[in-house]
Write a protein that holds these residues in place. Structure first.
Motif, PDB file in Angstrom:
ATOM      1  N   ALA A  11       0.415  -1.552  -0.234  1.00 52.27           N
ATOM      2  CA  ALA A  11       0.238   0.023   0.200  1.00 52.27           C
ATOM      3  C   ALA A  11       1.186   1.457   0.051  1.00 52.27           C
ATOM      4  CB  ALA A  11      -0.735   0.259   1.471  1.00 52.27           C
ATOM      5  N   GLU A  15       2.021   2.253  -3.726  1.00 49.79           N
ATOM      6  CA  GLU A  15       0.849   2.773  -4.455  1.00 49.79           C
ATOM      7  C   GLU A  15       1.453   3.917  -3.916  1.00 49.79           C
ATOM      8  OE1 GLU A  15      -1.609   2.019  -6.463  1.00 49.79           O
ATOM      9  OE2 GLU A  15       0.146   0.561  -6.923  1.00 49.79           O
ATOM     10  N   GLY A  57      -2.870   7.173  -3.971  1.00 49.92           N
ATOM     11  CA  GLY A  57      -4.400   6.808  -2.534  1.00 49.92           C
ATOM     12  C   GLY A  57      -2.469   7.171  -1.624  1.00 49.92           C
ATOM     13  N   ASP A  75      -5.980   0.179   1.049  1.00 47.98           N
ATOM     14  CA  ASP A  75      -5.487   1.360   0.195  1.00 47.98           C
ATOM     15  C   ASP A  75      -6.470   1.711  -0.468  1.00 47.98           C
ATOM     16  OD1 ASP A  75      -5.105   0.502  -2.092  1.00 47.98           O
ATOM     17  OD2 ASP A  75      -3.403  -1.158  -1.109  1.00 47.98           O
ATOM     18  N   TYR A  76      -6.452   3.046  -1.289  1.00 45.14           N
ATOM     19  CA  TYR A  76      -7.101   3.482  -1.961  1.00 45.14           C
ATOM     20  C   TYR A  76      -5.762   4.124  -3.270  1.00 45.14           C
ATOM     21  CZ  TYR A  76     -10.126   3.700   1.611  1.00 45.14           C
ATOM     22  OH  TYR A  76     -11.197   2.668   2.489  1.00 45.14           O
ATOM     23  N   GLY A 136      -8.557   0.883  -5.551  1.00 44.11           N
ATOM     24  CA  GLY A 136      -8.365  -0.064  -4.220  1.00 44.11           C
ATOM     25  C   GLY A 136      -7.777  -0.986  -3.673  1.00 44.11           C
TER      26      GLY A 136
END
Length: 600
Positions: free
Chosen positions: A54, A57, A63, A80-81, A162
């Motif tokens: 995450a 990213e 994110g 996560d986004y 995500g």
């Protein structure tokens, strides 16, 4: 007559799938297994591997938040986004070794994850594992048990892009289960926030966020101890901050691609060298490294395209090609900063000059101490050494331990049951000196403390430490606890880095033995004692008053595979002096009032 020797032929050669290999040799992928009671236990490594993905990213600009939820029994969920795993590769990315985007430099330039191994290891070592990816209004979800795909589903979704991962560790691999301690995770999550300015992380609802990066980390760790506003710098591949404090020794926090490197490595050694060179260039003098770095607290984080670590758990960086670049950058930045901030530069030079003066004053005291030690014995008095030591190239070096124990009676119980290859013993003579508030010359004037320092070989630097674990083995009575506190004070006052780098432990020994003719139970608490008494028929109860009362035969269990160790940890460096001042200082009335108010 037929031979009983086993046949070695083609039938004996086995080829394991990646899943089978991870489950058969989990230690190769996540280090120690454990039950969650130690900060380096496998459950925290598994969580880290998913969070690392995450973080990657966010590093690549996708994110702004990560949510981590856990329960005490070992269930973990991480969302996560970022961009989300490409839907067509969701199953492969969490189950097939050497599958992932981290091999593609266009997608991931500075990855901290295990390059296609991390999430697969989590999946393989989980009783059940769920992964869900959301991309542009669609989702793909897969469910695994023991690393084996059980079912998939996909469809439309109104969730944000995500990746969501949820898992629970496998009881076959973790036979004692795990109990997650939130305080261990909190430290890691705090570090993630300092290393990734602008990223919001939530751990069980608690928010972590940093605006000033490593400068926030330094202030949080050393607090008001800094002698001047920390020097801070950040660019796309390196970030660092440092200041001097009133403490002894040096304390550094080093990171590679967001990973905390507890044992440092080439990036840290280059950082230390660059600080020395910069101050010497600016001052046009030739200060020694120990004078420049005594009392320093610093942080460095670097981004390395192809990091090489000395172990799978990434505690020490080995890349040599980055060294000169770090030295040049850090030196140039510091020299420029000092020229632009003359008042701050003067504070640094005053501190370094003071360190030099103290070191030279100590030289005579050191010389006298060494001559005294040489006259007493060629070997260090009280030390029963072992064969292998920390830092040896031998595979046994990391297992090296030294037990600091009180008196000859306890030594007698331990010496015959220890492992002479990896376990050393040091017998204390009475209670050590309370060194809180004393200058460093007290260390050289006290024979016992001097001998402990020489046995560990930490006089000049922690890099020479001869034992990976320094274990305090004292009686579980008032005197034993007092000796333990005096030793902890000694290490925190003079050799703080030994504690903060996780080398100091306390040996737990049983208070009671409950037995009958068939069974024997060793009990560490009154509760364990009561359960054992209720379980056995016609039990005999023995209360151990000291380590010397435990026979060598019995003591072997407490120094072997079933040894119970409690690591001495520090939440924040800023708390050390306050805590020591309260418990070991001259504030007797205040301490007495606290004890009386909290006496049970």
């Amino acid at each position: 007559m037929t031979s009983s020797k086993p046949v070695y032929d083609e039938s004996k050669i086995k080829s394991l799938s990646s899943l089978e290999h991870i489950r058969l040799r989990p230690g190769m992928y996540i280090g120690r297994l454990g039950d969650g009671s130690h900060a380096e236990d496998g459950i925290y490594i598994l969580i880290k591997e998913v969070v690392d993905n995450a973080i990657d990213e966010f590093i690549m600009g996708h994110g702004q938040r990560i949510e981590i939820d856990t329960d005490a029994e070992g269930r973990v969920s991480i969302r996560d986004y970022g961009r989300g795993i490409p839907l067509g590769k969701v199953v492969e990315c969490v189950s097939r070794i050497n599958t992932g985007a981290k091999y593609n430099d266009d997608v991931f330039q500075f990855s901290v994850g295990l390059n296609g191994v991390g999430t697969k290891a989590v999946n393989a070592l989980s009783d059940n594992f769920t992964v869900r990816s959301v991309r542009e209004g669609k989702f793909k979800e897969a469910f695994f048990e023991h690393g084996v795909l059980k079912r998939e589903r996909d469809g439309a979704s109104d969730e944000e892009n995500g990746t969501f991962v949820s898992f629970e560790v496998d009881r076959e691999v973790f036979p004692n289960g795990v109990r997650i301690k939130e305080e261990f995770l909190r430290k890691r999550i705090q570090y993630y926030s300092y290393l990734n300015k602008g990223l919001t992380l939530k751990l069980n609802g608690e928010t972590f966020y940093s605006r000033r990066g490593l400068k926030d980390l330094l202030v949080a760790e050393v607090g008001d101890e800094v002698l001047y506003e920390p020097i801070y710098y950040r660019d796309k591949s390196i970030e660092f901050a440092f200041s001097h404090t009133t403490s002894y020794g040096e304390n550094f926090f080093s990171f590679v691609n967001g990973q905390y490197t507890n044992d440092g490595g080439t990036h840290l050694s280059a950082f230390r060298e660059a600080i020395l060179k910069a101050i010497n260039v600016y001052s046009k003098k030739s200060f020694q490294g120990q004078d420049v770095r005594d009392g320093i607290a610093g942080c460095i984080a670097v981004k390395v395209k192809d990091p090489v670590f000395e172990s799978q758990t990434k505690n020490k960086l080995s890349n040599t090609d980055i060294r000169q670049g770090i030295i040049n950058t850090v030196k140039t930045v510091i020299v420029d900063f000092l020229h632009k901030n003359e008042e701050l530069a003067k504070k640094i030079l005053d501190k370094v000059t003071f360190n030099e003066k103290i070191r030279k004053e100590l030289q005579a005291v050191k010389k006298e101490a060494r001559e005294k030690a040489r006259k007493v014995a060629i070997k260090i008095p009280g030390l029963r050494d072992c064969k292998y030591h920390f830092g040896d190239r031998s595979k046994h070096g990391d297992k090296s331990q030294i037990f600091l124990t009180e008196g000859q009676s306890a030594l007698g119980s331990m010496v015959s049951c220890r492992s002479a290859e990896t376990q050393a013993l040091f017998a204390l003579r009475g209670k050590p000196l309370n060194v809180f508030g004393l200058k460093k010359d007290a260390l050289y004037k006290n024979a016992e403390l001097y001998n402990i320092m020489k046995a560990l070989d930490i006089e000049d630097t922690l890099e020479n430490l001869r034992y990976n674990q320094v274990i305090l083995a004292t009686d579980a009575d008032v005197d034993g606890l007092h000796i333990r506190n005096l030793l902890i004070t000694f290490f925190l006052h003079y050799f703080e880095e030994l504690v903060t780098h996780g080398h100091l432990y306390i040996l737990e020994t049983p208070l009671y033995r409950v037995r009958n003719k068939k069974e024997t139970h060793y009990c560490y608490t009154d509760g364990e004692r009561d359960k054992a008494l209720a379980k056995l028929k016609d039990p005999e109860l023995t209360r151990f008053k000291g380590l010397g009362e435990i026979s060598p035969k019995e003591f072997g269990a407490f120094m072997g595979d079933d040894m119970r160790l409690v690591q001495v940890t520090v939440d924040h460096h800023a708390d050390i002096k306050t805590t020591l001042r309260f418990y070991m200082g001259n504030n007797t009335p205040e301490r007495k009032t606290y004890i009386m108010d909290n006496l049970i």
